[in-house]
Design a protein around this motif. Structure first.
Motif, short mmCIF file in Angstrom:
data_model
loop_
_atom_site.label_atom_id
_atom_site.label_comp_id
_atom_site.label_asym_id
_atom_site.label_seq_id
_atom_site.Cartn_x
_atom_site.Cartn_y
_atom_site.Cartn_z
N LEU A 113 0.83 -1.20 0.00
CA LEU A 113 0.00 0.00 0.00
C LEU A 113 0.87 1.26 0.00
O LEU A 113 1.94 1.28 0.59
N GLN A 114 0.36 2.29 -0.65
CA GLN A 114 1.02 3.59 -0.61
C GLN A 114 0.05 4.61 -0.04
O GLN A 114 -1.17 4.47 -0.17
N PHE A 115 0.62 5.64 0.60
CA PHE A 115 -0.18 6.77 1.05
C PHE A 115 -0.59 7.56 -0.19
O PHE A 115 0.17 7.72 -1.14
N LEU A 116 -1.84 8.05 -0.20
CA LEU A 116 -2.31 8.81 -1.36
C LEU A 116 -3.12 10.01 -0.91
O LEU A 116 -4.06 9.86 -0.12
N ARG A 117 -2.76 11.19 -1.40
CA ARG A 117 -3.61 12.36 -1.14
C ARG A 117 -4.68 12.35 -2.21
O ARG A 117 -4.50 12.87 -3.31
N VAL A 118 -5.80 11.75 -1.85
CA VAL A 118 -6.88 11.51 -2.80
C VAL A 118 -7.35 12.83 -3.41
O VAL A 118 -7.63 13.79 -2.69
N GLY A 119 -7.42 12.86 -4.74
CA GLY A 119 -7.93 14.04 -5.42
C GLY A 119 -6.86 15.08 -5.70
O GLY A 119 -7.09 16.04 -6.44
N ILE A 120 -5.67 14.91 -5.11
CA ILE A 120 -4.61 15.91 -5.30
C ILE A 120 -3.49 15.36 -6.17
O ILE A 120 -2.97 16.04 -7.03
N GLU A 121 -3.13 14.09 -5.96
CA GLU A 121 -2.00 13.51 -6.69
C GLU A 121 -2.41 12.17 -7.32
O GLU A 121 -3.42 11.57 -6.94
N ALA A 122 -1.61 11.72 -8.29
CA ALA A 122 -1.83 10.43 -8.92
C ALA A 122 -1.14 9.34 -8.10
O ALA A 122 -0.09 9.60 -7.50
N PRO A 123 -1.71 8.13 -8.05
CA PRO A 123 -1.02 7.05 -7.36
C PRO A 123 0.30 6.73 -8.06
O PRO A 123 0.42 6.87 -9.27
N GLY A 124 1.29 6.31 -7.29
CA GLY A 124 2.56 5.88 -7.87
C GLY A 124 2.69 4.38 -7.73
O GLY A 124 1.68 3.67 -7.63
N SER A 125 3.94 3.89 -7.68
CA SER A 125 4.11 2.44 -7.54
C SER A 125 5.01 2.09 -6.36
O SER A 125 5.36 0.95 -6.14
N ASP A 126 5.40 3.12 -5.55
CA ASP A 126 6.31 2.88 -4.44
C ASP A 126 5.64 3.12 -3.10
O ASP A 126 4.65 3.84 -3.01
N THR A 127 6.23 2.56 -2.05
CA THR A 127 5.70 2.80 -0.71
C THR A 127 6.35 4.04 -0.08
O THR A 127 5.90 4.52 0.94
N VAL A 128 7.43 4.55 -0.69
CA VAL A 128 8.03 5.82 -0.25
C VAL A 128 7.77 6.84 -1.34
O VAL A 128 8.10 6.60 -2.51
N LYS A 129 7.15 7.96 -0.98
CA LYS A 129 6.76 8.92 -2.01
C LYS A 129 7.22 10.34 -1.68
O LYS A 129 7.08 10.82 -0.55
N LEU A 130 7.78 10.98 -2.70
CA LEU A 130 8.17 12.38 -2.57
C LEU A 130 7.07 13.30 -3.11
O LEU A 130 7.06 14.50 -2.86
N GLY A 131 6.14 12.70 -3.88
CA GLY A 131 5.15 13.51 -4.58
C GLY A 131 3.97 13.95 -3.73
O GLY A 131 3.24 14.86 -4.11
N SER A 132 3.76 13.32 -2.58
CA SER A 132 2.56 13.64 -1.81
C SER A 132 2.60 15.03 -1.21
O SER A 132 1.59 15.73 -1.18
#
Lengths: 398, 149
Positions: free
Chosen positions: A44-63
């Motif tokens: 699972l990845q953290f996702l800011r729903v409605g703000i960013e697109a899902p990625g494929s990693d569990t560590v994210k710089l884009g959120s």
């Protein structure tokens, strides 16, 4: 409309008396966050729903990472133009900059400011500063509340009326316009005839916020999974009715929020409640958060609790019963979860803050919360899971 | 008898030291004042107005003169000024102003290089308002609008 306003502004500028010698006509400033968020699970990845697109990693710089630049231009007298350009990861999975503010403001009297152009949808207490993490104690405003309305840009007009009654500062903020957001892949949503009123009160250490708005919602999902589901539903006799609940034009929506902030130089308390009602295409839900922080020198450790719950699913139980694919659709668009977080803000430098937050989240049994599978969507369970996340960020203003 | 004489000298010293200390603390307990040019456009300023201006809640006064609000560089005087006027500490003020600026609601005061630069800006700009240490109180070219302590 915009051209006419520009012409008006230029006319006002030409007629203005020469300002004092040292009043700058243009001021430039900026803000930014470099942030990383990691989940403790691999799938699972953290996702800011409605703000960013899902990625494929569990560590994210884009959120959380964001960079904004702003110019304020005095056009003379009481007319001003503001342009703010912002880049952060978008639902289209790119970093294309957008104008987050582009408006002309005119203050006919000290108490009134009239603004027109690209403004912020002031749905929440902290909507205005949603991307300016330096202004907040947290790595990001709690998603349990701030995911409830992803519409950020208001193309329209608003009025700020400020007055002081006794020792209470009061601000009335009516606004009108429309807004659009992209949804992952080729989806999009728009609010039209968006009209609302905010009331802000502050006295000493205490600030209160109340807001209400209504709008018409048009929405199209554009992800591949929805395409498959749509195709399958079109073959069913009642499929047409189900699809009409999922996407289309002309749903009526309303949004309510109420919040408070207290900061007496020792204790910092922040709480907010928000609720959205929609007649279709998105669920009706409400959320709240409560944060308690303590200022100790340059650091502010804090604890926060947050909860979001669904009130009405997108497709009602009567229609979705016995259709697992429709129930899965409802769940994937239901952000219900509860969480407890503990974090620290450290004002390491005059214009920079370092933050860290540990969060334990329990996703509801019928929702996906603020999480998304890193791999296969169909075979990954998101609902009813307990997930730890670690967030670290550096915020700057310049 | 002799005992009171013996204590007379120390008592005098205590009085003298107290007076000196009073002067000394009077100097360091940096009282601040808000000033404009003697012949400036701003004739009066209430504490409420000053607070609203320095919190970006208003940008003009009734006279409609374009205002130039002055700040001192980060440091003791500035921190104390905001604490006295608004009750907010330095990091609160920075967070607050970042919110005001990047929501397009207000522009922060212009930062002077130091107190004498602030005085220069006050004299050169008829609509300028700034805060200065209390020893500027007797400056004949300034109009004192408010005392903060």
């Amino acid at each position: 409309m915009k051209n006419r306003l520009t012409a008006l502004a230029i006319a006002a500028a030409l007629h203005a008396s020469p300002a004092a010698a040292d009043i700058e006509t243009a001021t430039f400033s900026g803000f930014g966050t470099l942030g990383a968020v990691a989940t403790q699970t691999d799938d699972l990845q953290f996702l800011r729903v409605g703000i960013e697109a899902p990625g494929s990693d569990t560590v994210k710089l884009g959120s959380d990472s964001v960079l904004g630049m702003q110019g304020n231009f005095r056009l003379g007298g009481s007319t001003e133009a503001v342009l703010q350009v912002l880049t952060r990861k978008t639902p289209k999975n790119n970093y294309t900059p957008r104008a987050s503010l582009a408006f002309l403001s005119f203050a006919p009297a000290p108490e009134f400011t009239l603004r027109a152009g690209r403004l912020r949808v002031p749905a929440f207490m902290l909507s205005d500063s949603l991307d300016i993490n330096y202004a907040h104690p947290w790595v990001r405003p709690p998603v349990e509340v701030y995911t409830l309305n992803p519409f950020a840009d208001l193309d329209g007009i608003d009025l700020l009326y400020r007055t002081r009654i006794g020792d209470v500062d009061l601000e009335l903020h009516p606004y009108f316009g429309r807004s659009r957001v992209d949804i992952t892949e080729s989806g999009r949503a728009s609010l039209s005839r968006l009209r609302g009123l905010n009331l802000g009160l502050s006295r000493g250490s205490l600030t209160l916020h109340l807001g209400y708005s209504r709008a018409r919602l048009d929405l199209r999902w554009g992800d591949a999974e929805f395409g498959v589901l749509q195709h399958a539903l079109e073959a069913l006799p009642e499929g047409r009715h189900i699809l009409a609940e999922m996407q289309g034009n002309g749903a009526s929506t309303s949004f309510t929020s109420a919040g408070f902030q207290w900061d007496d130089n020792r204790w910092q308390l922040i709480g907010e409640y928000a609720a959205r009602r929609a007649s279709g295409f998105v669920n009706s839900a409400h959320g709240w958060h409560l944060t308690v922080g303590r200022h100790i020198g340059p650091t502010t450790p804090y604890v926060r609790l947050a909860r979001t719950r669904q009130d009405e699913p997108i497709v009602g139980d009567a229609l979705s019963a016995g259709l697992p694919a429709v129930e899965a659709f409802n769940a994937s668009r239901n952000a219900s979860q509860r969480s407890i977080g503990a974090g620290l803000r450290w004002d390491a430098h005059t214009n920079a803050a370092l933050k860290i937050e540990l969060t334990r989240t329990h996703v509801d049994a019928d929702g996906w919360g603020a999480f998304f599978p890193t791999g296969d969507i169909a075979s990954t369970r998101v609902s009813d899971r307990k997930i730890n996340t670690l967030s670290i960020s550096i915020d700057v203003v310049f | 008898m002799w005992s009171s004489d013996r204590h007379g000298a120390p008592r005098l010293w205590i009085v003298l030291v107290s007076i000196l200390l009073a002067f000394a603390t009077g100097e360091t307990r940096a009282e601040l004042l808000i000033a404009t040019a003697r012949d400036g456009a701003v004739e009066a300023l209430s504490r409420d107005e000053a607070e609203q201006l320095y919190l970006g809640r208003r940008a003009t006064l009734a006279a409609r003169t374009p205002l130039l609000l002055l700040d001192l560089p980060p440091g003791e005087s500035r921190d104390q000024f905001y604490r006295l006027l608004t009750g907010k500490n330095p990091s609160q003020i920075r967070a607050y102003w970042s919110r005001m600026v990047f929501t397009g609601r207000a522009l922060p005061p212009k930062e002077a290089a130091d107190a004498s630069d602030a005085r220069r800006l006050l004299l050169e700009n008829p609509g300028a308002i700034g805060y200065l240490p209390s020893h500027y109180a007797n400056d004949p070219s300034l109009r004192i609008l408010l005392h903060l302590e």
